[in-house]
Design an enzyme around this catalytic site. Structure first.
Site, PDB file in Angstrom:
ATOM      1  N   TYR A 142      26.556  29.976  46.911  1.00 51.64           N
ATOM      2  CA  TYR A 142      25.702  30.971  47.574  1.00 51.64           C
ATOM      3  C   TYR A 142      25.354  30.544  48.998  1.00 51.64           C
ATOM      4  CZ  TYR A 142      24.480  34.042  43.626  1.00 51.64           C
ATOM      5  OH  TYR A 142      24.501  34.968  42.618  1.00 51.64           O
ATOM      6  N   LYS A 191      31.928  23.306  34.763  1.00 51.90           N
ATOM      7  CA  LYS A 191      33.371  23.560  34.650  1.00 51.90           C
ATOM      8  C   LYS A 191      34.056  22.258  35.082  1.00 51.90           C
ATOM      9  CE  LYS A 191      36.924  26.317  33.911  1.00 51.90           C
ATOM     10  NZ  LYS A 191      37.266  26.808  32.553  1.00 51.90           N
ATOM     11  N   ASP A 223      32.955  28.745  30.399  1.00 51.31           N
ATOM     12  CA  ASP A 223      33.637  29.825  29.666  1.00 51.31           C
ATOM     13  C   ASP A 223      33.246  29.801  28.192  1.00 51.31           C
ATOM     14  OD1 ASP A 223      34.994  27.403  29.597  1.00 51.31           O
ATOM     15  OD2 ASP A 223      37.003  28.270  29.730  1.00 51.31           O
ATOM     16  N   ASP A 247      23.623  32.799  37.559  1.00 50.31           N
ATOM     17  CA  ASP A 247      23.499  34.229  37.861  1.00 50.31           C
ATOM     18  C   ASP A 247      24.239  35.037  36.797  1.00 50.31           C
ATOM     19  OD1 ASP A 247      22.979  36.602  39.382  1.00 50.31           O
ATOM     20  OD2 ASP A 247      25.060  36.513  40.108  1.00 50.31           O
ATOM     21  N   ASP A 251      22.567  37.317  33.281  1.00 51.53           N
ATOM     22  CA  ASP A 251      22.770  38.749  32.999  1.00 51.53           C
ATOM     23  C   ASP A 251      23.343  38.929  31.595  1.00 51.53           C
ATOM     24  OD1 ASP A 251      21.981  39.452  35.615  1.00 51.53           O
ATOM     25  OD2 ASP A 251      23.476  41.068  35.701  1.00 51.53           O
TER      26      ASP A 251
END
Ligand code: IPM
Ligand code: MG
Length: 366
Positions: A142, A191, A223, A247, A251
């Site tokens: 970001y 990851k 994942d 983020d 959601d």
């Protein structure tokens, strides 16, 4: 206590939902003898329209000098074509950075009455969901260098994802400390099979895990985490992860609560100043219709009382009021059951209420 709160209502449904949180805070102030004063500052698209920038320097100063910030939502299709430097979201990222809000807590809790509002089967969410996502908020892709250039006659865009050890360590400490106060289980999401930043992330978390030996710690690849959140969400207590993974996963996790409209968040600094906002967006399709769900924002205000003002009893009071109102069968459109009514009252009756009615019902239970 006297507290100065900056309200960044923002765009779309932002003004409607923050008005309900302020309504509820008003009742808390009366009941407990506090004085809350509010400064309203434009942020996002409304600020672009008025001042040409998504937040003014003056607005930023007001945020910095307040005791805490309450945010609605920013953005909308009207401002989608703004250049990157003046996009509505830019202001939100700037506030996070300028106020040093590196730790984003996103509690994912399913109120028992809402089990049928979740798109997941009852055997998955029926036992109750109570997990907490700790998202790093001021680093990673970001905020890393970005550019678009022409290489060999075509456009090439680059976003860099840097993480330094101290950034990982400070969010790691927040996560471990939070886990100590909960069920003492921490899962770090990365990851590390692909990303260099994740390998540093994992190494740093392992160093902290040695220090917090009373916390049961494990690593999970992002994942797999996305899959496990749907397959078996109750295995998790606290999840800690970097900015973009957090983020996306938050959601996803919000659907465990029945609706993204239910989920609050707290963005914390190393001091008491924090920013509190629902995790959802500005929902321009329902803006101005008085039908949004204000509960995520009301619960964010409760987090403000708990984390910035040290008012635990007052925060409990708001959370209990939300629970009671849901028990009574009141539902905004997003959590209104379409089928068997099993998420309603004991006698199965549910009633649809507007955003402002929901806010008043909660306030009346304080
Ligand atoms: C969130 C939002 C923001 C983010 C956007 C609006 C910049 O999606 O708070 O989750 O990506 O952090
Ligand atoms: Mg998001």
């Amino acid at each position: 206590m006297n507290k100065k709160i900056t309200v960044l209502a923002g765009d779309g449904i932002g003004p409607e939902i923050t008005a309900e949180a302020v309504k509820v805070l008003g009742r808390i102030a009366v009941k407990y003898g506090h004085v809350f004063s509010y400064d309203y500052v434009d942020i996002g698209g409304c600020s672009i329209d008025r001042y040409g920038v998504p937040i003014t320097d003056e607005g930023m100063k007001i945020c910095k000098s307040s005791d805490s910030v309450l945010l609605g939502a920013v953005g909308g299709p009207k401002w989608d074509d703004c250049p990157p430097a003046v996009r509505p979201e830019k202001a939100l990222l700037a506030v996070r950075k300028e106020l040093g809000l590196f730790a984003n807590l996103r509690p994912t809790k399913l109120f028992p009455r809402l089990a049928a509002a979740s798109p997941l089967k009852k055997r998955i969410v029926g036992g109750g969901i109570d997990l907490l996502i700790v998202r790093e908020l001021t680093g990673g892709v970001y905020f890393g260098p970005k550019k678009t250039e022409t290489v060999n006659g075509e456009s090439v865009a680059t976003d860099v994802m840097p993480y330094s050890e101290h950034e990982i360590e400070r969010i790691g400490r927040v996560a471990f400390e939070t886990a100590v106060k909960r069920r003492k289980k921490l899962t770090s999401v990365d990851k590390a099979n692909v990303l260099e930043t994740s390998r540093l992330w994992r190494k740093t978390m392992h160093r902290l895990a040695d220090e917090y030996s009373d916390v049961e710690y494990n690593d999970i690849l992002v994942d797999n985490a996305a899959m496990q959140l749907i397959k078996n969400p109750s295995q998790f207590d606290v999840l800690v992860t970097e900015n973009m993974f957090g983020d996306i996963l938050s959601d996803e996790a919000s659907m465990l609560t029945g609706s993204i409209g239910m989920m609050p968040s707290a963005s914390l600094s190393s001091g008491t100043l924090g920013m509190y906002e629902p995790i959802h967006g500005s929902a321009p399709d329902i803006a101005g219709l008085d039908m949004a769900n204000p509960i995520g924002t009301v619960l964010s205000a409760a987090m403000m009382l708990r984390y910035s003002f040290g008012m635990a009893a007052e925060a409990d009071d708001i959370e209990n009021a939300v629970n009671e109102v849901l028990d009574s069968g009141a539902r905004t459109a997003d959590i209104m059951p379409s089928d068997d009514g099993s998420c309603c009252t004991a006698d199965g009756s549910c009633r649809k209420v507007s955003c402002s009615e929901m806010g008043s019902l909660i306030a009346d239970r304080i």
